[in-house]
Motif scaffolding. Structure first.
Motif, PDB file in Angstrom:
ATOM      1  N   HIS A  64       0.796  -1.231   0.000  1.00  0.00           N
ATOM      2  CA  HIS A  64       0.000   0.000   0.000  1.00  0.00           C
ATOM      3  C   HIS A  64       0.831   1.286   0.000  1.00  0.00           C
ATOM      4  O   HIS A  64       0.274   2.377  -0.094  1.00  0.00           O
ATOM      5  N   PRO A  87      -3.472   1.287   6.027  1.00  0.00           N
ATOM      6  CA  PRO A  87      -4.642   1.261   5.141  1.00  0.00           C
ATOM      7  C   PRO A  87      -5.899   0.872   5.910  1.00  0.00           C
ATOM      8  O   PRO A  87      -5.938  -0.159   6.579  1.00  0.00           O
ATOM      9  N   PRO A  90      -8.370   1.609   1.643  1.00  0.00           N
ATOM     10  CA  PRO A  90      -7.515   2.200   0.599  1.00  0.00           C
ATOM     11  C   PRO A  90      -8.225   2.451  -0.723  1.00  0.00           C
ATOM     12  O   PRO A  90      -7.853   3.357  -1.459  1.00  0.00           O
ATOM     13  N   GLU A  91      -9.264   1.677  -1.037  1.00  0.00           N
ATOM     14  CA  GLU A  91      -9.983   1.893  -2.294  1.00  0.00           C
ATOM     15  C   GLU A  91     -10.665   3.257  -2.313  1.00  0.00           C
ATOM     16  O   GLU A  91     -10.877   3.842  -3.375  1.00  0.00           O
ATOM     17  N   ASN A  92     -11.000   3.754  -1.116  1.00  0.00           N
ATOM     18  CA  ASN A  92     -11.622   5.070  -0.999  1.00  0.00           C
ATOM     19  C   ASN A  92     -10.671   6.089  -0.380  1.00  0.00           C
ATOM     20  O   ASN A  92     -11.103   7.137   0.094  1.00  0.00           O
ATOM     21  N   ASP A  93      -9.377   5.748  -0.369  1.00  0.00           N
ATOM     22  CA  ASP A  93      -8.330   6.653   0.113  1.00  0.00           C
ATOM     23  C   ASP A  93      -8.519   7.049   1.570  1.00  0.00           C
ATOM     24  O   ASP A  93      -8.345   8.206   1.955  1.00  0.00           O
ATOM     25  N   TYR A  95      -7.248   6.260   5.461  1.00  0.00           N
ATOM     26  CA  TYR A  95      -6.128   5.671   6.185  1.00  0.00           C
ATOM     27  C   TYR A  95      -6.239   5.964   7.673  1.00  0.00           C
ATOM     28  O   TYR A  95      -6.921   6.903   8.092  1.00  0.00           O
ATOM     29  N   ILE A 126       0.120  11.121  -0.400  1.00  0.00           N
ATOM     30  CA  ILE A 126      -0.663   9.900  -0.565  1.00  0.00           C
ATOM     31  C   ILE A 126      -2.027  10.213  -1.177  1.00  0.00           C
ATOM     32  O   ILE A 126      -2.692   9.352  -1.719  1.00  0.00           O
ATOM     33  N   ARG A 127      -2.430  11.475  -1.075  1.00  0.00           N
ATOM     34  CA  ARG A 127      -3.740  11.928  -1.558  1.00  0.00           C
ATOM     35  C   ARG A 127      -4.878  11.260  -0.792  1.00  0.00           C
ATOM     36  O   ARG A 127      -5.902  10.861  -1.361  1.00  0.00           O
ATOM     37  N   ALA A 128      -4.699  11.136   0.518  1.00  0.00           N
ATOM     38  CA  ALA A 128      -5.758  10.588   1.368  1.00  0.00           C
ATOM     39  C   ALA A 128      -6.951  11.534   1.378  1.00  0.00           C
ATOM     40  O   ALA A 128      -6.801  12.750   1.300  1.00  0.00           O
ATOM     41  N   LYS A 129      -8.147  10.968   1.468  1.00  0.00           N
ATOM     42  CA  LYS A 129      -9.354  11.779   1.572  1.00  0.00           C
ATOM     43  C   LYS A 129      -9.839  11.853   3.017  1.00  0.00           C
ATOM     44  O   LYS A 129     -10.580  12.768   3.377  1.00  0.00           O
TER      45      LYS A 129
END
Length: 201
Positions: A64, A87, A90-93, A95, A126-129
């Motif tokens: 990941h 993670p 992770p598919e939807n960002d 974490y 990482i561009r986490a949402k």
């Protein structure tokens, strides 16, 4: 002094990557009962559990691109713990943010400094949402630290915006219980929102 490669640095802290050769460092951290009591139900991590945890962190990075990264003092490369991401969805960002410090590093501001850097890293690299952070119910220090980082409860309907060097992060209050390595843990959420102009996020 041995030179270390840090992919991320703050004023005092360098972030590196776990390797199998770091087992002694892992034992220094997770083998300490003062640390382990907030991580496991019985407050102890055996050598086998520590080794498995180390291998899990290494594998998570391969799979990941994140882990609870080992952290060091940049001035002398002294190991002080770990801070990073796990993670969650992770598919939807989505974490989980986490940090564990060796006992000697407690109370010196390292956890907050590392966590602030990792929040920036999560949203900008990482561009986490969304980020979650859990803590042992008895670890009041971690709870206070998360609140200082502007993680807030879902029970609050208000939205607080955090100004950072790279932009605005707007946290979304969350309160829940989740089974981590303990029977209950407080769950917080931090949601990255694009705030443009003067509109409310």
């Amino acid at each position: 002094m041995e030179m270390k490669h840090y992919f991320l640095q703050t004023k005092r802290i360098g972030f590196s990557l776990w390797a199998k050769e770091n087992l002694n460092l892992a034992k220094t951290l997770w083998g300490n009962r003062d640390v382990a009591k907030f991580l496991t139900a019985d407050g102890i991590m055996t050598d086998r559990e520590i080794r498995n945890r180390l291998l899990l962190e290494i594998e998570q990075y391969k799979t990941h691109g994140v882990q609870y990264f080992p952290i060091f003092k940049t001035r002398n490369n002294e190991f002080i713990g770990c801070c990073g991401l796990r993670p969650y969805d992770p598919e939807n960002d989505v974490y989980e943010l986490g940090f564990h410090l060796v006992r000697s590093a407690w109370g010196k501001g390292y956890a907050s400094e590392a966590a602030e850097a990792m929040i920036e890293y999560a949203f900008n690299k990482i561009r986490a949402k969304k980020l979650f952070a859990g803590h042992h119910p008895e670890n009041t220090a971690s709870r206070k630290r998360l609140e200082k980082l502007r993680f807030v409860y879902w029970t609050s309907a208000s939205v607080i915006r955090i100004k950072t060097a790279s932009g605005t992060i707007s946290p979304e209050a969350v309160f829940s219980f989740i089974g981590l390595n303990v029977s209950q843990a407080l769950l917080f959420s931090l949601r990255n929102q694009a705030c443009q102009g003067g509109r409310t996020c």
